[in-house]
Write a protein that holds these residues in place. Sequence first.
Motif, short mmCIF file in Angstrom:
data_model
loop_
_atom_site.label_atom_id
_atom_site.label_comp_id
_atom_site.label_asym_id
_atom_site.label_seq_id
_atom_site.Cartn_x
_atom_site.Cartn_y
_atom_site.Cartn_z
N TYR A 18 19.07 -110.88 32.60
CA TYR A 18 20.11 -110.07 31.90
C TYR A 18 20.84 -110.31 31.53
O TYR A 18 21.29 -109.02 30.06
CB TYR A 18 20.95 -110.15 33.20
CG TYR A 18 20.25 -109.29 34.69
CD1 TYR A 18 19.62 -108.00 34.66
CD2 TYR A 18 20.62 -109.99 35.60
CE1 TYR A 18 19.88 -107.42 36.27
CE2 TYR A 18 20.34 -109.36 36.93
CZ TYR A 18 19.20 -108.12 37.10
OH TYR A 18 19.08 -107.46 38.15
N MET A 19 20.31 -111.75 30.10
CA MET A 19 21.22 -111.27 28.84
C MET A 19 19.36 -111.40 27.47
O MET A 19 19.37 -112.24 26.91
CB MET A 19 21.37 -113.00 28.87
CG MET A 19 22.33 -113.37 30.00
SD MET A 19 24.05 -112.43 29.75
CE MET A 19 24.28 -113.48 27.33
N ASP A 73 28.03 -107.03 36.83
CA ASP A 73 28.37 -108.15 37.18
C ASP A 73 28.10 -108.49 38.93
O ASP A 73 28.35 -109.39 39.30
CB ASP A 73 28.06 -109.27 35.97
CG ASP A 73 27.42 -108.94 34.81
OD1 ASP A 73 26.66 -108.78 34.75
OD2 ASP A 73 27.91 -109.67 33.83
N ALA A 74 29.86 -108.38 38.99
CA ALA A 74 30.71 -108.53 40.38
C ALA A 74 30.02 -108.08 41.11
O ALA A 74 29.65 -108.68 42.72
CB ALA A 74 31.83 -108.67 39.87
N ALA A 75 29.81 -106.77 41.34
CA ALA A 75 28.76 -106.79 42.70
C ALA A 75 27.51 -106.42 42.56
O ALA A 75 26.95 -106.65 43.10
CB ALA A 75 29.08 -104.51 42.07
N LEU A 76 27.07 -106.69 41.12
CA LEU A 76 25.38 -107.53 41.20
C LEU A 76 25.44 -109.08 42.25
O LEU A 76 24.04 -108.56 43.17
CB LEU A 76 24.44 -107.07 39.82
CG LEU A 76 23.76 -108.14 39.97
CD1 LEU A 76 22.42 -106.84 40.79
CD2 LEU A 76 22.99 -107.97 38.27
N PRO A 95 12.68 -99.75 29.26
CA PRO A 95 12.84 -101.06 30.25
C PRO A 95 14.12 -101.94 29.15
O PRO A 95 14.79 -101.73 28.59
CB PRO A 95 11.15 -102.19 29.65
CG PRO A 95 11.18 -101.49 28.29
CD PRO A 95 11.18 -99.93 28.11
N ALA A 96 14.97 -102.49 30.28
CA ALA A 96 16.15 -102.73 30.28
C ALA A 96 15.92 -104.45 30.46
O ALA A 96 17.03 -104.98 30.49
CB ALA A 96 17.40 -102.23 31.28
N PHE A 97 14.60 -104.93 31.03
CA PHE A 97 14.61 -106.50 30.82
C PHE A 97 13.10 -106.83 31.62
O PHE A 97 12.76 -107.57 32.85
CB PHE A 97 15.75 -106.94 32.59
CG PHE A 97 15.29 -105.79 33.98
CD1 PHE A 97 14.92 -105.95 34.57
CD2 PHE A 97 16.78 -104.83 33.78
CE1 PHE A 97 15.24 -105.43 35.63
CE2 PHE A 97 17.19 -104.12 34.52
CZ PHE A 97 16.21 -104.32 35.65
N GLY A 98 12.47 -106.18 30.90
CA GLY A 98 11.00 -106.06 30.38
C GLY A 98 10.57 -105.88 31.58
O GLY A 98 9.30 -106.43 31.54
N VAL A 108 27.16 -119.15 30.53
CA VAL A 108 27.62 -119.39 31.32
C VAL A 108 27.01 -117.90 32.09
O VAL A 108 26.23 -118.09 33.25
CB VAL A 108 28.85 -119.71 32.15
CG1 VAL A 108 29.05 -118.97 34.09
CG2 VAL A 108 29.79 -120.69 32.68
N MET A 109 26.77 -117.20 31.35
CA MET A 109 25.92 -115.90 32.31
C MET A 109 26.82 -115.11 32.98
O MET A 109 27.17 -115.72 33.78
CB MET A 109 24.69 -115.85 31.90
CG MET A 109 23.97 -117.13 30.91
SD MET A 109 21.73 -117.19 31.00
CE MET A 109 22.00 -118.02 31.73
N GLY A 110 26.31 -113.66 33.03
CA GLY A 110 27.71 -112.60 34.37
C GLY A 110 27.08 -113.23 35.69
O GLY A 110 28.53 -113.41 36.18
N MET A 111 26.01 -113.17 35.69
CA MET A 111 26.53 -112.83 37.70
C MET A 111 27.08 -115.02 37.90
O MET A 111 27.97 -114.75 39.15
CB MET A 111 25.61 -112.74 38.75
CG MET A 111 24.26 -111.72 38.47
SD MET A 111 22.36 -111.57 38.84
CE MET A 111 23.11 -112.02 41.08
#
Length: 678
Positions: free
Chosen positions: A357-358, A263-266, A69-72, A549-552
């Motif tokens: 994602y964090m 992140d930018a692509a997401l 798992p990458a995010f729960g 601020v976090m990625g997206m």
Amino acid sequence: MANDPLLQPFQLKHLTLKNRLMITSHEPAYTEDGLPKDRYRAYHLARAKGGVALTMTAGSAVVSPDSPPAFGNILAYRDDCVPWMRRLADDCHAEGCAVMIQLTHLGRRTRWDRGDWLPALSPSHAREPAHRHYPKQLEDWDIARIITDYADAAERMQSAGLDGIELESYGHLMDAFWSPDLNTLQGPHGPQSYDSRLQFTFDVLEAIRARVGPEFIVGIRYAADEVRPGGITATDGIEITKRLKASGQIDFLNIIRGHIHTDAALTTVIPVQDQPSAPHLDFAGEIRAQAQIPTFHAAKIQDVATARHAVATGKLDMVGMTRAHLADPDIVAKIEAGEEDRIRPCVGANYCLDRIYMGGAALCIHNPATGRELEQPHHIDPAQTPLKITIVGAGPAGLEAARVCTTRGHAVTLHEAAPHPGGQIRLTARSPRRAEMMQVIDWRMAECERLGVTFHFNSYVEPEDITTAPPDVALIATGGLAAEDYLPENNDLAVTPWDILSGDAAPGRRVLVYDEAGDYAALQAAEHLAEAGAEVEIVTRDRAFAPEVMGMTLTPAMQALQRLGVATTVMWRLDALARSGNALTATLGSDYGGAATREVDQVVISNGTRPLDDLYFALKPLSRNLGEVDYTALREGRPQTLAPNPSGPFRLFRLGDAVASRNTHAAIYDALRLCKAL
């Protein structure tokens, strides 16, 4: 309402969906030990009760142990997930809501040092930038095992009573086989033809159908155009769609456009504030027109009008309003009641996904009950005894307190020193990219006015205004002021982001923005300065830029800052500031021992806020509780009963940044959990 396109039923194979609104697969990271337990169930049940026709669980329930798992993520390879999924499905079905789950192998979109520390897999060794892991290239026995894992997981979900499953094929393992530049395998699953690129997909579908039979609903959410060099093109997407339809194995399509490797692509797949609404709706409609298969889609469809347009014009059969339902689980119920104007809006802040994602759990920036359904109410119960409540401050905390208290049946008077509501959000929203944040205030004002809150603007409250005719409860939500005390001396030579954004300080020509807080204020000030023609450098002592601020959400800000030529420097701190003729000398130090200077003509220091708390401390000794909060009662949702000064005529509490420098969500959460029990 009978003619509303959104309220028309939709027949998906044998399943009748009662309307056209759905929650697409997403992972709120509410799992416990990889299982969708009570918190997870309560979250989906709240939206089922709100009237949504279909809720899709799991942004990627993983089918194999080497898809850690990458995010729960839900661990769909475990048998003990079945009873939990069955309970979730049964509860949602009782509300007339269908339930599906998304199954996947994450491929390279995870890391080797999670779960059981098994190597992540991909058809090549190409690294995914977002997770920084170099995967193992699949072997034939990996492929055979994973195909079986998919079938096992599908069978588990069918036995749990779910209405169907969705396979995930964007940014994960399955679509990596499709991608010309990510598939370097030799043999039957290699990149040489569409047949070989799709072989794994059809092997998985055949294995699933052999287990669940032809009637169980099976769909696929896939990138029909990755919009990147070397990736899956729109031409590829059309051909893949035709082949999926011809297979007869797929019951619905869920269309994605874009890729998610960074992140930018997401943020092009899942747009955030300052990005277009519904950017891929027309593309999804084109796929539906060519495929003639039931088609779903979600991508910043925030408002009911856009959703209605999507169905009325035949672009979609089911509309995903996923983040919108995090903000308001009762969207359908409010449409049916003729109360669309009361829908709590999704403001695109993306606090939900950024937290996932964090490594956190999804929370809505202005609905603190989301994800806390077991503790916090979406619907406020009336109080047994009406109270007289005075609130000072019309920022997010004060307005939420007024909304909740008035819903409880209390008589609420709210004072605000400014001529308008909003507090710090009004300042934030001066940046065009963050203008949507004002909806946090606008929605609460509309609700408070509907409920009968008494407002007094341009009203500066003195202690005697409270004590002369004391209320039962005084709530101090006066917020904070930008901190001006970072340096040991010469703080007067610097200005704050508030000074820049409000226009109180004119932009300099060469500007150093020092960001101690790591939040949005420094970014907004830097962008404002650069747009005015300044040469700007942002310096921070953090090793990650703007970590709060976090990625997206950081993406559109960084796009603007880089376009404007703003320099960013990490791992340096501002130690001193001195005047040097007509310039300023900024002395930089480092936690790692370095030293440097900058010659500039303006320095902006972002160091959070300090509580505006004079009124609170003046009233504190006069209050019944002396300002004390019973944290145990607060956490357990019980009333505040502390009374160390029993002769005090009122209870006193403060909220939000009047306590300490935090964020919008914290301020609103303060107000909800305190006031729901007053």
